[in-house]
Design an enzyme around this catalytic site. Structure first.
Site, PDB file in Angstrom:
ATOM      1  N   ASP A   1       0.816  -1.213   0.000  1.00 66.65           N
ATOM      2  CA  ASP A   1       0.000   0.000   0.000  1.00 66.65           C
ATOM      3  C   ASP A   1       0.848   1.261   0.000  1.00 66.65           C
ATOM      4  OD1 ASP A   1      -2.426  -1.200   0.056  1.00 66.65           O
ATOM      5  OD2 ASP A   1      -2.671  -1.121   2.223  1.00 66.65           O
TER       6      ASP A   1
ATOM      7  N   LYS B   1      -3.486   3.468  -2.707  1.00 68.95           N
ATOM      8  CA  LYS B   1      -4.513   4.428  -3.117  1.00 68.95           C
ATOM      9  C   LYS B   1      -4.081   5.809  -2.646  1.00 68.95           C
ATOM     10  CE  LYS B   1      -7.874   0.965  -1.785  1.00 68.95           C
ATOM     11  NZ  LYS B   1      -7.058   0.268  -0.808  1.00 68.95           N
TER      12      LYS B   1
ATOM     13  N   MET C   1      -7.997   8.749   9.537  1.00 68.92           N
ATOM     14  CA  MET C   1      -8.626   9.213   8.296  1.00 68.92           C
ATOM     15  C   MET C   1      -9.594  10.371   8.562  1.00 68.92           C
ATOM     16  SD  MET C   1      -9.335   5.579   6.398  1.00 68.92           S
ATOM     17  CE  MET C   1      -9.882   4.712   7.855  1.00 68.92           C
TER      18      MET C   1
HETATM   19  N1  SAH Z   1      -3.931   0.021   9.433  1.00 67.31           N
HETATM   20  C1  SAH Z   1      -3.446   1.351   9.743  1.00 67.31           C
HETATM   21  C2  SAH Z   1      -4.509   2.410   9.518  1.00 67.31           C
HETATM   22  C3  SAH Z   1      -5.019   2.472   8.097  1.00 67.31           C
HETATM   23  S1  SAH Z   1      -6.150   3.794   7.838  1.00 67.31           S
HETATM   24  C4  SAH Z   1      -2.911   1.379  11.178  1.00 67.31           C
HETATM   25  O1  SAH Z   1      -3.115   0.420  11.937  1.00 67.31           O
HETATM   26  O2  SAH Z   1      -2.231   2.341  11.527  1.00 67.31           O
HETATM   27  C5  SAH Z   1      -5.052   5.090   7.297  1.00 67.31           C
HETATM   28  C6  SAH Z   1      -5.045   6.194   8.333  1.00 67.31           C
HETATM   29  O3  SAH Z   1      -4.218   5.815   9.424  1.00 67.31           O
HETATM   30  C7  SAH Z   1      -4.455   7.489   7.841  1.00 67.31           C
HETATM   31  O4  SAH Z   1      -5.418   8.273   7.165  1.00 67.31           O
HETATM   32  C8  SAH Z   1      -4.031   8.153   9.140  1.00 67.31           C
HETATM   33  O5  SAH Z   1      -5.138   8.702   9.827  1.00 67.31           O
HETATM   34  C9  SAH Z   1      -3.568   6.945   9.947  1.00 67.31           C
HETATM   35  N2  SAH Z   1      -2.129   6.733   9.850  1.00 67.31           N
HETATM   36  C10 SAH Z   1      -1.508   5.609   9.442  1.00 67.31           C
HETATM   37  N3  SAH Z   1      -0.159   5.746   9.557  1.00 67.31           N
HETATM   38  C11 SAH Z   1       0.050   6.978  10.055  1.00 67.31           C
HETATM   39  C12 SAH Z   1       1.215   7.704  10.440  1.00 67.31           C
HETATM   40  N4  SAH Z   1       2.444   7.197  10.322  1.00 67.31           N
HETATM   41  N5  SAH Z   1       1.050   8.951  10.937  1.00 67.31           N
HETATM   42  C13 SAH Z   1      -0.164   9.485  11.099  1.00 67.31           C
HETATM   43  N6  SAH Z   1      -1.293   8.838  10.749  1.00 67.31           N
HETATM   44  C14 SAH Z   1      -1.193   7.609  10.263  1.00 67.31           C
END
Ligand code: SAH
Length: 260
Positions: free
Chosen positions: A35, A57, A170
């Site tokens: 991803d 995406k 998100m």
């Molecule tokens: N599976 C992921 C989340 C996926 S949804 C997890 O467990 O972290 C994607 C959202 O996660 C982004 O829009 C943001 O809100 C958050 N996100 C993921 N990685 C991030 C990071 N390094 N810093 C800040 N937000 C993050």
């Protein structure tokens, strides 16, 4: 002969936060399906003959629909390959990992899930914010700011009543609505709140204020997606609990591919 799909969590950003098992899977993969939020350094751990497929995406642009990603995983596994599906954070936290594994299970493809450190917890930790603390929060709630079309809207009254730390993923495109609705439904406007962009990467940046000021604070600080929104008393600890993470090179971590 059927191959197998490994659904692997890459961790929040800092490549060295991947699990030992996850790194082992990457080093042994025949094909790596990844991803947008997965960092380059992890991709470089794949073997020279591993095929890399980018199904990332961008927020406004959905290059590969979810059904198609599911079909890529099935097709690659049916070719007898060891497939690693690498996702940011933990694959079951808003990552559609559940949908992907559901497809595999229905068609009888062997799979394994390798959890990862979710940004909702580990990302906040890197920004100096503990998701719980005995003096400040005895629960935490991880919420999506982006609901699937056609689903019921958020139950703001219930969310506003929660006493624990609220972590919203998100949520950046909806930050005005999120803060305004929580205040309107009774959450005190002076509740500490912060946003953390690119948590645990070397470009990590955050802004903190209150529920009332956060939408302006993030504009001033230039914070955009991908970012975490965190609301609750634990945000007050941020200035005290900041730290500088030790940089660690993955290629210095040898021997993991011999674990099997
Ligand atoms: N599976 C992921 C989340 C996926 S949804 C997890 O467990 O972290 C994607 C959202 O996660 C982004 O829009 C943001 O809100 C958050 N996100 C993921 N990685 C991030 C990071 N390094 N810093 C800040 N937000 C993050």
């Amino acid at each position: 002969m059927k191959g197998k799909v490994w659904l692997v969590g890459a961790g929040p950003g800092d490549a060295s936060l991947i699990t030992v098992k996850g790194l082992h899977c990457i080093r042994n993969a025949d094909v790596l399906v990844y991803d947008r939020l997965v960092c380059r350094e992890l991709l470089e751990e794949a073997s020279a003959d591993c095929e890399l497929i980018n199904v990332g995406k961008t927020p406004n642009n959905h290059p590969i629909p979810q059904d198609e990603i599911n079909q890529i995983l099935v097709a690659q596994a049916l070719m007898g390959r060891e497939v690693v599906r690498l996702k940011g954070g933990d694959p079951y936290v808003f990552g559609r990992g559940g949908e992907e594994v559901e497809t595999l299970a229905k068609v009888g493809i062997p799979f394994e899930v390798v959890p990862g450190i979710t940004s909702a917890i580990g990302g906040l930790a890197y920004a100096g914010i503990p998701v719980t603390h005995r003096d400040h929060a005895s629960s935490f709630h991880v919420i999506t700011g982006h609901l699937q079309q056609g689903k019921e809207p958020q139950d703001w009254a219930t969310l506003a009543r929660l006493q624990g730390t609220l972590v919203i993923l998100m949520g950046m495109s909806q930050i005005d609505t999120i803060c305004a609705q929580l205040i309107e439904h009774g959450k005190p406007a002076d509740t500490p709140a912060a946003a953390v962009m690119y948590a645990s990467r070397n470009v990590q940046q955050s802004a903190a204020g209150t529920l009332a000021t956060l939408p302006e604070d993030v504009i001033r600080a230039g914070i955009k997606a991908p970012a975490l929104i965190v609301i609750g008393e634990v945000v007050q600890l941020q200035s005290l609990l900041q730290f500088t993470p030790t940089a660690m090179q993955l290629n210095e971590i040898a021997g993991i591919s011999e674990i099997a």
